[in-house]
Design a protein around this motif. Structure first.
Motif, PDB file in Angstrom:
ATOM      1  N   LYS A  75      68.178  48.405  20.102  1.00 59.62           N
ATOM      2  CA  LYS A  75      69.324  47.452  20.671  1.00 59.62           C
ATOM      3  C   LYS A  75      70.805  47.875  20.154  1.00 59.62           C
ATOM      4  O   LYS A  75      70.836  47.874  19.070  1.00 59.62           O
ATOM      5  CB  LYS A  75      68.958  45.984  19.964  1.00 59.62           C
ATOM      6  N   ASP A 101      71.671  33.375  22.471  1.00 61.00           N
ATOM      7  CA  ASP A 101      70.235  33.016  22.290  1.00 61.00           C
ATOM      8  C   ASP A 101      68.955  33.680  22.934  1.00 61.00           C
ATOM      9  O   ASP A 101      67.806  33.656  22.472  1.00 61.00           O
ATOM     10  CB  ASP A 101      70.293  31.395  22.053  1.00 61.00           C
ATOM     11  N   GLU A 102      69.280  33.680  24.312  1.00 67.62           N
ATOM     12  CA  GLU A 102      68.277  34.199  25.245  1.00 67.62           C
ATOM     13  C   GLU A 102      68.166  35.776  25.081  1.00 67.62           C
ATOM     14  O   GLU A 102      67.004  36.376  25.177  1.00 67.62           O
ATOM     15  CB  GLU A 102      68.494  33.677  26.465  1.00 67.62           C
ATOM     16  N   SER A 146      63.008  42.312  24.552  1.00 67.35           N
ATOM     17  CA  SER A 146      62.529  43.330  23.693  1.00 67.35           C
ATOM     18  C   SER A 146      63.261  44.594  24.207  1.00 67.35           C
ATOM     19  O   SER A 146      63.537  44.654  25.298  1.00 67.35           O
ATOM     20  CB  SER A 146      61.034  43.188  23.830  1.00 67.35           C
ATOM     21  N   ILE A 198      68.931  37.703  22.684  1.00 65.93           N
ATOM     22  CA  ILE A 198      68.089  38.342  21.276  1.00 65.93           C
ATOM     23  C   ILE A 198      66.641  37.986  21.630  1.00 65.93           C
ATOM     24  O   ILE A 198      65.773  38.848  20.661  1.00 65.93           O
ATOM     25  CB  ILE A 198      68.454  37.458  20.173  1.00 65.93           C
ATOM     26  N   ASN A 199      65.913  37.357  22.509  1.00 67.48           N
ATOM     27  CA  ASN A 199      64.614  37.513  22.724  1.00 67.48           C
ATOM     28  C   ASN A 199      64.107  38.612  23.607  1.00 67.48           C
ATOM     29  O   ASN A 199      62.930  38.906  24.029  1.00 67.48           O
ATOM     30  CB  ASN A 199      64.207  36.313  23.389  1.00 67.48           C
ATOM     31  N   ASN A 214      69.257  39.905  14.534  1.00 61.75           N
ATOM     32  CA  ASN A 214      68.029  40.097  15.490  1.00 61.75           C
ATOM     33  C   ASN A 214      67.825  41.419  16.071  1.00 61.75           C
ATOM     34  O   ASN A 214      67.420  41.897  17.229  1.00 61.75           O
ATOM     35  CB  ASN A 214      68.319  39.207  16.499  1.00 61.75           C
TER      36      ASN A 214
END
Lengths: 232, 232
Positions: free
Chosen positions: B155, B145-146, B151, B148-149, B201
């Protein structure tokens, strides 16, 4: 699924493989594992505790048509094991351990057979683990003078010499070759006389980039780059 | 020549580096070593036994403009060390250790600072050894969850799913990107929900070829292939 290489066409495995199935994987009647023999994969279902099995499925798999030989200067055990394991994963067709002037290892010819046995086990287990259809061959330990007589369409000498071409330029110019040999020197590189002899005998000196790679890292990087060049 | 990274612009080294110079390398007055600080390499000649030196030469070196982040599921110590050491040699800009559902390691948050200290030492020593001008950063341990933030222009999710595109197709279509993040799952791969979340994501699922690579091998192969694609 667990994969094992058979010794013969009746799909006999090594004792160590039977031990692995029973004691490590704890497989029971009804469990399924893969056996590979002569580029054919057999899905085997255990039918009783004495390793009787029925073949659920079989299919042919092709090894890569391109042959890539990794010739590397003898290294300390852990690093050498690493070259064999990771080189097998990244698709080396065979390995040639080399005696070079700066080899950190003084090779004891008397121990060659037991060493080769050990090295072949590492290659076999790495092949099973990465689901290769074949096991790379570990050739006998050679000198530079023996190595220069090994034939190949493209002979690559990995070097730290920044004046050398990068591997991309060389591979793109030779993208038809079916047999490539890559030679990697010891820590500190080959001595000049050794490099000279290799180059005089058709080896092209190439770099893998700016960073100075360890002797055990360079073959894996080179194999990865060759795989990439020929990826379709 | 031996290379060390300085702590400050007056080129102070760590105590362990002074120990290395004196006790391991056994350098004496007149010997020369390299010190790197802020992308400048200083050739330092020892002028007495208390590590006074004169600078013989200094030159600026550029780090790669392309940023490549390796996010990998926590592994057993030896394999994790291997990813950091080889990943540093093959040009990773930074590393993100990941907590995933199938991580073999249960991460103890209380030990994170001491772990990071140890991991940073491995990256520093590998950078010195391979003559990188910079030391890759080891970021704090993250969850999916961290992650995917974070940038990036591209990816990449390394997967064993044969239906995925190979990395060459993806890189050639994205050959302008300056920041790439590659995520590698644990042994056995990510769980479906994790892969799904990553793909939702913006992560592109890619393969590195047919063989099933070990969790510690895949990042090195991916880095080598990216280096090759952008080699000029």
């Amino acid at each position: 699924m667990q994969r094992y290489f058979a010794k013969d066409e009746s799909l006999t495995l090594n004792d160590s493989d039977y031990h692995h199935i029973k004691k490590v994987m704890r497989m029971k009647t009804g469990d399924v594992y893969e056996v590979v023999y002569d580029n054919v994969v057999y899905k085997c279902k255990i039918t009783d505790n004495d390793f009787s099995y029925e073949i659920l499925e079989k299919y042919k798999v092709e090894s890569s048509k391109r042959e890539i030989i990794i010739a590397f200067s003898l290294l300390k055990e852990q690093k050498l094991d690493y070259v064999l394991q990771k080189g097998t994963e990244t698709g080396a067709s065979s390995f040639i351990p080399l005696i070079t002037k700066r080899s950190v290892i003084k090779f004891d010819k008397g121990k060659e057979i037991s060493k080769l046995k050990r090295w072949n086990t590492i290659a076999k287990e790495a092949s099973e683990q990465c689901f290769r259809p074949d096991i790379p061959e570990i050739k006998k330990v050679m000198t530079i003078d023996e190595l220069i007589n090994v034939s190949a369409d493209l002979k690559i000498l990995l070097t730290l010499n920044e004046k050398s071409k990068n591997i991309k330029k060389v591979l793109q110019k030779n993208n038809k070759c079916d047999k490539i040999i890559i030679v990697i020197g010891p820590e500190g590189g080959f001595e000049d006389v050794e490099e000279k002899k290799l180059i005089e005998n058709g080896f092209v000196s190439v770099t893998l980039g700016k960073n100075v790679l360890r002797a055990e890292t360079a073959p894996i990087v080179a194999l990865s780059m060759i795989n990439y060049e020929f990826m379709r």
